[in-house]
Scaffold this active site. Structure first.
Site, mmCIF file in Angstrom:
data_model
loop_
_atom_site.group_PDB
_atom_site.id
_atom_site.type_symbol
_atom_site.label_atom_id
_atom_site.label_comp_id
_atom_site.label_asym_id
_atom_site.label_seq_id
_atom_site.Cartn_x
_atom_site.Cartn_y
_atom_site.Cartn_z
ATOM 1 N N LYS A 5 -43.123 61.322 -12.725
ATOM 2 C CA LYS A 5 -42.461 62.331 -13.563
ATOM 3 C C LYS A 5 -42.979 63.712 -13.197
ATOM 4 O O LYS A 5 -44.196 63.945 -13.167
ATOM 5 C CB LYS A 5 -42.707 62.048 -15.046
ATOM 6 C CG LYS A 5 -41.907 62.948 -15.985
ATOM 7 C CD LYS A 5 -42.021 62.478 -17.415
ATOM 8 C CE LYS A 5 -41.264 63.358 -18.382
ATOM 9 N NZ LYS A 5 -39.829 63.395 -18.100
ATOM 10 N N HIS A 43 -46.660 59.713 -19.251
ATOM 11 C CA HIS A 43 -45.568 59.131 -18.469
ATOM 12 C C HIS A 43 -46.082 58.679 -17.106
ATOM 13 O O HIS A 43 -47.219 58.977 -16.725
ATOM 14 C CB HIS A 43 -44.433 60.143 -18.290
ATOM 15 C CG HIS A 43 -43.572 60.306 -19.498
ATOM 16 N ND1 HIS A 43 -43.889 61.184 -20.524
ATOM 17 C CD2 HIS A 43 -42.413 59.704 -19.872
ATOM 18 C CE1 HIS A 43 -42.952 61.113 -21.458
ATOM 19 N NE2 HIS A 43 -42.055 60.225 -21.081
#
Length: 249
Positions: free
Chosen positions: A139, A135
């Site tokens: 995140k 990600h």
């Protein structure tokens, strides 16, 4: 001839609410009968189904109101519900049909079903399972919620509890990998929307199942697909595995 249905959007001013609005407005088989947020008045009877991306409190209140009115059906994408709030949704689902999911990507939910089926058929004494997710750099949680859903699916396929078979992160010198365990690897960098892969590895061959998110609109498209599916279902609490037909497998 395609049947027209009437949809409502709860939390329509939010990011996901706006995305759902865009998807619904582009479809010829849907009339958007209501767009509302917390505190707005709405005539529930205008809708066959309502898609809700709001807050846990608003989702529970909406579910209670729909249950009391005998409809419409609901698609709920709100996250972070407490145990008590989950129980209240289950109670509402005794009277109306509700699809609830933490991830509405059709591809991810297809992957979850395939992982469960593969884990069921590939013996844990011969096939190791490793889950990798990537990600964007912003995140903060890891592994991702979707990676954990994949781990739960793999554990369910093998009729074990993920808590009992989840390995610690690999770092430094450690004992050899224990058969039947499920490992996780995490990548964070750049603007990656989301990539997940599940590797089944034996001594002789490797099978990898994977999914890459290209555009965040995929979650809205999945929620709309769930709405089209659930609007004519009997009362009950469903998830995307039901929508895709994996519960029948």
């Amino acid at each position: 001839m395609t049947e027209i249905f009437h949809a409502g959007i709860s939390g329509y001013r939010g990011r996901m609410g706006r995305a759902v609005s865009n998807v619904l407005d582009a479809r010829s088989d849907v009339v958007v009968a209501a767009r509302f947020d917390r505190g707005d008045a709405v005539d529930l009877h205008l809708c066959d189904v309502i898609i809700d991306f709001s807050t846990p409190e608003s989702s529970v209140a909406l579910a209670k109101a729909c249950a009391a009115a005998g409809g419409p059906a609901l698609v709920i994408g709100s996250t972070g519900l407490s145990v008590e709030q989950e129980a209240e949704l289950e109670q509402a689902a005794e009277k109306i049909a509700i699809v609830k999911s933490g991830n509405f990507s059709l591809g991810v939910n297809m992957l979850i079903g395939l992982v469960r089926n593969a884990a069921q058929r590939l013996d844990g004494t011969d096939w190791d399972i490793e889950i990798t997710e990537a990600h964007h750099r912003r995140k903060v949680d890891s592994p991702s919620g979707t990676a954990l859903m994949l781990g739960e699916a793999a554990a369910e396929g093998r009729h074990v509890d993920l808590v009992d078979v989840r390995t610690k992160p690999y770092d430094g010198v450690q004992d050899p990998r224990e058969a039947g365990n499920i490992g996780f690897s995490v990548i964070r960098g750049g603007g990656i929307i989301g990539e997940h892969s599940v590797m089944f590895a034996s001594d002789d061959e490797v099978l990898t199942l994977s999914h890459s998110a290209i555009d965040r609109s995929l979650f809205a498209k999945g929620a709309v697909a769930a709405a089209a599916w659930v609007r004519s279902r009997p009362a009950g609490l469903y998830d995307m595995q039901d929508v895709l037909g994996f519960r029948q497998a």
